[in-house]
Design a protein around this motif. Structure first.
Motif, PDB file in Angstrom:
ATOM      1  N   ILE A   1       0.834  -1.200   0.000  1.00 20.01           N
ATOM      2  CA  ILE A   1       0.000   0.000   0.000  1.00 20.01           C
ATOM      3  C   ILE A   1       0.869   1.250   0.000  1.00 20.01           C
ATOM      4  O   ILE A   1       0.627   2.203  -0.755  1.00 20.01           O
ATOM      5  CB  ILE A   1      -0.940  -0.009   1.222  1.00 20.01           C
ATOM      6  N   TYR A   2       1.907   1.247   0.837  1.00 22.91           N
ATOM      7  CA  TYR A   2       2.810   2.400   0.898  1.00 22.91           C
ATOM      8  C   TYR A   2       3.519   2.609  -0.437  1.00 22.91           C
ATOM      9  O   TYR A   2       3.638   3.743  -0.920  1.00 22.91           O
ATOM     10  CB  TYR A   2       3.837   2.189   2.010  1.00 22.91           C
ATOM     11  N   ALA A   3       3.968   1.514  -1.044  1.00 23.34           N
ATOM     12  CA  ALA A   3       4.636   1.624  -2.346  1.00 23.34           C
ATOM     13  C   ALA A   3       3.704   2.207  -3.403  1.00 23.34           C
ATOM     14  O   ALA A   3       4.119   3.031  -4.228  1.00 23.34           O
ATOM     15  CB  ALA A   3       5.142   0.253  -2.782  1.00 23.34           C
ATOM     16  N   ALA A   4       2.449   1.791  -3.379  1.00 24.70           N
ATOM     17  CA  ALA A   4       1.475   2.328  -4.332  1.00 24.70           C
ATOM     18  C   ALA A   4       1.280   3.826  -4.125  1.00 24.70           C
ATOM     19  O   ALA A   4       1.207   4.605  -5.087  1.00 24.70           O
ATOM     20  CB  ALA A   4       0.155   1.579  -4.190  1.00 24.70           C
ATOM     21  N   GLN A   5       1.197   4.233  -2.882  1.00 22.08           N
ATOM     22  CA  GLN A   5       1.067   5.660  -2.586  1.00 22.08           C
ATOM     23  C   GLN A   5       2.278   6.447  -3.077  1.00 22.08           C
ATOM     24  O   GLN A   5       2.139   7.543  -3.625  1.00 22.08           O
ATOM     25  CB  GLN A   5       0.904   5.867  -1.091  1.00 22.08           C
ATOM     26  N   GLN A   6       3.458   5.889  -2.881  1.00 24.49           N
ATOM     27  CA  GLN A   6       4.676   6.574  -3.306  1.00 24.49           C
ATOM     28  C   GLN A   6       4.726   6.756  -4.817  1.00 24.49           C
ATOM     29  O   GLN A   6       5.355   7.686  -5.321  1.00 24.49           O
ATOM     30  CB  GLN A   6       5.911   5.793  -2.834  1.00 24.49           C
TER      31      GLN A   6
END
Length: 217
Positions: free
Chosen positions: A125-130
């Motif tokens: 999820i964090y990678a997608a946000q980044q």
């Protein structure tokens, strides 16, 4: 340029938070299904790239935007930038992935189109946000359930989340998911099971959309 900006698409999706997820090889039938969902209050519809006829059928569905002016039509099951660009060229207002890839993110960003990648773990999820995702799809939802969303909301209270897979078309099940903290749900085959005609689909969708209007996203 797309008719709506990526920010507009995200805002409108959060306001109309039930997204049918659908594929059919017959364009006329697919058009009838989209019209039926629209009549029931659906304004955001995901057609999936799951068969050899997907592009041709999507082109036919894109013509409905003249007839259904509030419709946001997106394409799902996209893995490559080439496919993303092809469907964006055919009128996709948003692109949904079952995974997260930087190439598709870049293609959507270049065309100003909303990108909804698939993720499951906090790292994903964090990678997608980044990479620029304004809405992240939790998939498959049936593997984790509403309690997982509650747990995610501790460290990730502000990430807009869409759950697909395992969402049932009942007010009870939708209440569980939205009560746990999701912002949007995608519902596939269960939404259309046993619905042989457009009137049945409309009658099934309308009370769900009315129920969801009580949730603030």
């Amino acid at each position: 340029m797309p008719q709506f900006s990526a920010a507009d698409v995200l805002a409108r999706t959060l306001q109309a938070p039930l997204v049918p997820v659908f594929y059919h090889a017959d364009a006329a039938h697919a058009q009838d299904v989209v019209r039926a969902c629209y009549a029931g209050g659906v304004r955001v519809f995901e057609f999936t790239n799951r068969g050899p006829q997907a592009y041709e059928v999507f082109q036919a569905l894109a013509k409905l935007t003249a007839e259904l002016p509030e419709l946001l039509l997106g394409i799902g099951t996209i893995y490559t930038a080439a496919d993303a660009e092809r469907f964006i060229g055919a009128g996709a207002a948003f692109v949904v992935q079952p995974v997260t890839t930087a190439e598709v993110a870049a293609a959507c960003r270049a065309h100003g189109v909303a990108w909804v990648p698939g993720a499951l773990t906090p790292n994903e999820i964090y990678a997608a946000q980044q990479l620029g995702a304004g809405l992240v799809k939790i998939f498959p939802g049936n593997l984790v359930g509403p309690d997982y969303i509650r747990a995610l909301r501790g460290p990730m209270p502000q990430v807009p989340l869409m759950v697909t897979g395992g969402v049932e078309p009942t007010t009870e099940n939708l209440g569980e998911w939205f009560g746990a903290g999701v912002n949007v749900v995608g519902i596939g085959s269960q939404l259309f099971k046993g619905a042989a005609d457009p009137a049945t689909i409309t009658g099934r969708v309308a009370p769900l959309m009315q129920f969801l209007s009580s949730f603030n996203n």
